[in-house]
Design a protein around this motif. Structure first.
Motif, PDB file in Angstrom:
ATOM      1  N   SER A 149      53.301  74.133  55.921  1.00  0.00           N
ATOM      2  CA  SER A 149      52.676  74.192  54.599  1.00  0.00           C
ATOM      3  C   SER A 149      52.591  72.835  53.898  1.00  0.00           C
ATOM      4  N   GLU A 150      53.448  71.866  54.299  1.00  0.00           N
ATOM      5  CA  GLU A 150      53.442  70.596  53.568  1.00  0.00           C
ATOM      6  C   GLU A 150      53.274  69.364  54.449  1.00  0.00           C
ATOM      7  N   CYS A 151      54.209  69.141  55.378  1.00  0.00           N
ATOM      8  CA  CYS A 151      54.190  67.861  56.094  1.00  0.00           C
ATOM      9  C   CYS A 151      54.758  67.987  57.506  1.00  0.00           C
ATOM     10  N   LEU A 152      54.126  67.288  58.433  1.00  0.00           N
ATOM     11  CA  LEU A 152      54.603  67.149  59.806  1.00  0.00           C
ATOM     12  C   LEU A 152      55.023  65.703  60.012  1.00  0.00           C
ATOM     13  N   ILE A 153      56.246  65.507  60.532  1.00  0.00           N
ATOM     14  CA  ILE A 153      56.758  64.157  60.777  1.00  0.00           C
ATOM     15  C   ILE A 153      56.839  63.927  62.278  1.00  0.00           C
ATOM     16  N   ILE A 154      56.166  62.896  62.744  1.00  0.00           N
ATOM     17  CA  ILE A 154      56.152  62.558  64.173  1.00  0.00           C
ATOM     18  C   ILE A 154      56.823  61.203  64.374  1.00  0.00           C
ATOM     19  N   ASP A 155      57.726  61.148  65.332  1.00  0.00           N
ATOM     20  CA  ASP A 155      58.323  59.883  65.772  1.00  0.00           C
ATOM     21  C   ASP A 155      58.031  59.787  67.259  1.00  0.00           C
ATOM     22  N   SER A 156      57.267  58.775  67.661  1.00  0.00           N
ATOM     23  CA  SER A 156      56.849  58.751  69.064  1.00  0.00           C
ATOM     24  C   SER A 156      56.684  57.336  69.595  1.00  0.00           C
ATOM     25  N   ARG A 157      56.831  57.242  70.911  1.00  0.00           N
ATOM     26  CA  ARG A 157      56.381  56.046  71.610  1.00  0.00           C
ATOM     27  C   ARG A 157      54.853  56.083  71.647  1.00  0.00           C
ATOM     28  N   TRP A 158      54.241  54.882  71.650  1.00  0.00           N
ATOM     29  CA  TRP A 158      52.790  54.802  71.782  1.00  0.00           C
ATOM     30  C   TRP A 158      52.447  53.992  73.027  1.00  0.00           C
ATOM     31  N   HIS A 159      51.404  54.419  73.711  1.00  0.00           N
ATOM     32  CA  HIS A 159      51.130  53.878  75.042  1.00  0.00           C
ATOM     33  C   HIS A 159      49.791  53.151  75.125  1.00  0.00           C
ATOM     34  N   GLU A 160      49.423  52.458  74.057  1.00  0.00           N
ATOM     35  CA  GLU A 160      48.215  51.632  74.136  1.00  0.00           C
ATOM     36  C   GLU A 160      48.394  50.497  75.149  1.00  0.00           C
ATOM     37  N   ASP A 208      57.928  74.472  55.468  1.00  0.00           N
ATOM     38  CA  ASP A 208      57.401  73.403  54.614  1.00  0.00           C
ATOM     39  C   ASP A 208      57.289  72.097  55.395  1.00  0.00           C
ATOM     40  N   ILE A 209      58.329  71.784  56.160  1.00  0.00           N
ATOM     41  CA  ILE A 209      58.400  70.507  56.887  1.00  0.00           C
ATOM     42  C   ILE A 209      58.698  70.776  58.353  1.00  0.00           C
ATOM     43  N   ILE A 210      57.979  70.104  59.237  1.00  0.00           N
ATOM     44  CA  ILE A 210      58.217  70.228  60.679  1.00  0.00           C
ATOM     45  C   ILE A 210      58.547  68.848  61.239  1.00  0.00           C
ATOM     46  N   LEU A 211      59.620  68.782  62.023  1.00  0.00           N
ATOM     47  CA  LEU A 211      60.022  67.552  62.697  1.00  0.00           C
ATOM     48  C   LEU A 211      59.564  67.579  64.147  1.00  0.00           C
ATOM     49  N   LEU A 212      58.900  66.525  64.555  1.00  0.00           N
ATOM     50  CA  LEU A 212      58.470  66.352  65.940  1.00  0.00           C
ATOM     51  C   LEU A 212      58.929  64.950  66.353  1.00  0.00           C
ATOM     52  N   LEU A 213      60.240  64.809  66.502  1.00  0.00           N
ATOM     53  CA  LEU A 213      60.850  63.504  66.709  1.00  0.00           C
ATOM     54  C   LEU A 213      61.223  63.309  68.172  1.00  0.00           C
ATOM     55  N   SER A 214      60.688  62.258  68.779  1.00  0.00           N
ATOM     56  CA  SER A 214      60.981  61.931  70.191  1.00  0.00           C
ATOM     57  C   SER A 214      60.584  63.077  71.104  1.00  0.00           C
ATOM     58  N   VAL A 215      59.440  63.685  70.846  1.00  0.00           N
ATOM     59  CA  VAL A 215      59.031  64.878  71.585  1.00  0.00           C
ATOM     60  C   VAL A 215      57.738  64.668  72.375  1.00  0.00           C
ATOM     61  N   LEU A 216      56.710  64.109  71.754  1.00  0.00           N
ATOM     62  CA  LEU A 216      55.371  64.109  72.349  1.00  0.00           C
ATOM     63  C   LEU A 216      55.339  63.523  73.755  1.00  0.00           C
ATOM     64  N   TYR A 217      56.030  62.416  73.972  1.00  0.00           N
ATOM     65  CA  TYR A 217      55.961  61.747  75.271  1.00  0.00           C
ATOM     66  C   TYR A 217      56.828  62.431  76.336  1.00  0.00           C
ATOM     67  N   HIS A 218      57.477  63.536  75.972  1.00  0.00           N
ATOM     68  CA  HIS A 218      58.205  64.336  76.963  1.00  0.00           C
ATOM     69  C   HIS A 218      57.425  65.595  77.372  1.00  0.00           C
ATOM     70  N   LEU A 219      56.331  65.870  76.695  1.00  0.00           N
ATOM     71  CA  LEU A 219      55.555  67.085  76.983  1.00  0.00           C
ATOM     72  C   LEU A 219      54.620  66.858  78.160  1.00  0.00           C
ATOM     73  N   PRO A 220      54.264  67.936  78.877  1.00  0.00           N
ATOM     74  CA  PRO A 220      53.432  67.793  80.071  1.00  0.00           C
ATOM     75  C   PRO A 220      52.037  67.244  79.765  1.00  0.00           C
ATOM     76  N   LYS A 221      51.612  66.293  80.559  1.00  0.00           N
ATOM     77  CA  LYS A 221      50.261  65.745  80.447  1.00  0.00           C
ATOM     78  C   LYS A 221      49.240  66.849  80.733  1.00  0.00           C
ATOM     79  N   GLY A 222      48.152  66.836  79.989  1.00  0.00           N
ATOM     80  CA  GLY A 222      47.107  67.821  80.218  1.00  0.00           C
ATOM     81  C   GLY A 222      47.324  69.139  79.514  1.00  0.00           C
TER      82      GLY A 222
END
Length: 296
Positions: free
Chosen positions: A180-191, A151-165
């Motif tokens: 099925s319901e919601c994905l929660i992302i907590d991430s640094r942003w690199h603008e 139902d719920i997926i946590l993606l906390l402090s993950v994206l910026y640790h994954l391999p580029k490309g």
């Protein structure tokens, strides 16, 4: 049969006569737990609390994040009775917080054996024996998972640790298929790359050599989410729940474990991606919250 009755009677008599007998049984267990929690707390990323036991040195950032992220989740989600997937779960810190909010089941994925040992120990201490914490690469899990959905997926402090490309189209579409319901992302942003000055934070050392990490922007992630089948995406500023703004900002170091200045300066935030708009609480229609738009 007679022996069993004698033993039961003896134990019951001792417990009724002397409450100290109960503590004599409990003391070795809690003593061991206390030692382990204190040791782990002094070396780990998060604050670990078990009843009256709190591990190690103060983790100011961990406390701030726990407070504001949990309040945000309580506002934007009904977690009661839900199944959850915690990707890069570490020691299960957020998994156990979801349990307090009523999550029915949690599966945690991580590649670090040491943190999984902690998670699997703590699930018994907290009395969540049905929780599962397993060693597995996130991409391998998404490729091979043919059965589980959440139902719920946590993606906390993950994206910026994954391999580029990496294949982000596959990554986000695979998440959407089992969510099925919601994905929660907590991430640094690199603008604004000048905010993240340490080049070592952008690389990952592996047995195969040095790999550059992904440095995601909001626009990239939001575009992938909509293209993967999420109907409604909102970005949330969780720092509205912080009362001590000055203390939360601290010395402004974005890498410090003693502040949340990256959140305070909007270089990090939460994104909630709903599979259907109906899953978004009606209360959100009554408060000011900006919908994340597709990249044109």
């Amino acid at each position: 049969m007679l022996l069993k009755k004698i033993i039961n009677r003896t134990i019951n008599t001792m417990l009724s006569i002397s409450p100290a007998f109960f503590f004599m049984i409990k003391l070795p267990y809690w003593g061991l737990v206390n030692i382990i929690i204190r040791w782990w707390g002094s070396t780990g990323l998060h604050s670990i609390r078990v009843g009256e036991f709190k591990g190690g040195a103060s983790k100011t950032r961990s406390s701030y994040r726990e407070d504001m992220l949990l309040k945000t989740m309580m506002l934007l989600l009904d977690i009661r009775g839900k199944s959850c997937l915690d990707l890069a779960c570490n020691d299960g810190f957020w998994s156990f917080r979801l349990a307090r909010l009523g999550a029915k089941s949690v599966k945690g994925i991580d590649m670090n054996r040491d943190v999984l040992v902690k998670a699997n120990f703590l699930k018994h201490v907290y009395d969540y024996p049905g929780f599962r914490f397993v060693k597995q690469d996130i991409f391998n899990f998404l490729s091979n998972n043919k059965r589980d959905s959440f139902d719920i997926i946590l993606l906390l402090s993950v994206l910026y640790h994954l391999p580029k490309g990496s294949n982000w189209e596959f990554f986000f579409s695979s998440l959407s298929k089992i969510n099925s319901e919601c994905l929660i992302i907590d991430s640094r942003w690199h603008e604004d790359m000048s905010y993240w000055p340490d080049p070592k934070q952008g690389i990952l050392k592996t047995k195969k050599g040095i790999i550059k990490k992904w440095q995601p922007t909001r626009a990239e992630v939001i575009k992938h989410l909509y293209n993967s089948g999420y109907e409604h995406v909102v970005e949330v500023d969780s720092t509205v729940f912080i009362q001590d703004k000055e203390g939360a900002y601290g010395n402004g170091d974005p890498y410090s474990l003693e502040n949340i200045s990256d959140y305070m300066t909007n270089h990090r935030s939460l994104i909630f991606a709903y599979k259907k708009k109906d899953f978004m609480p009606a209360a959100l229609e009554k408060i000011k919250i900006e919908k994340a738009e597709r990249e044109k």
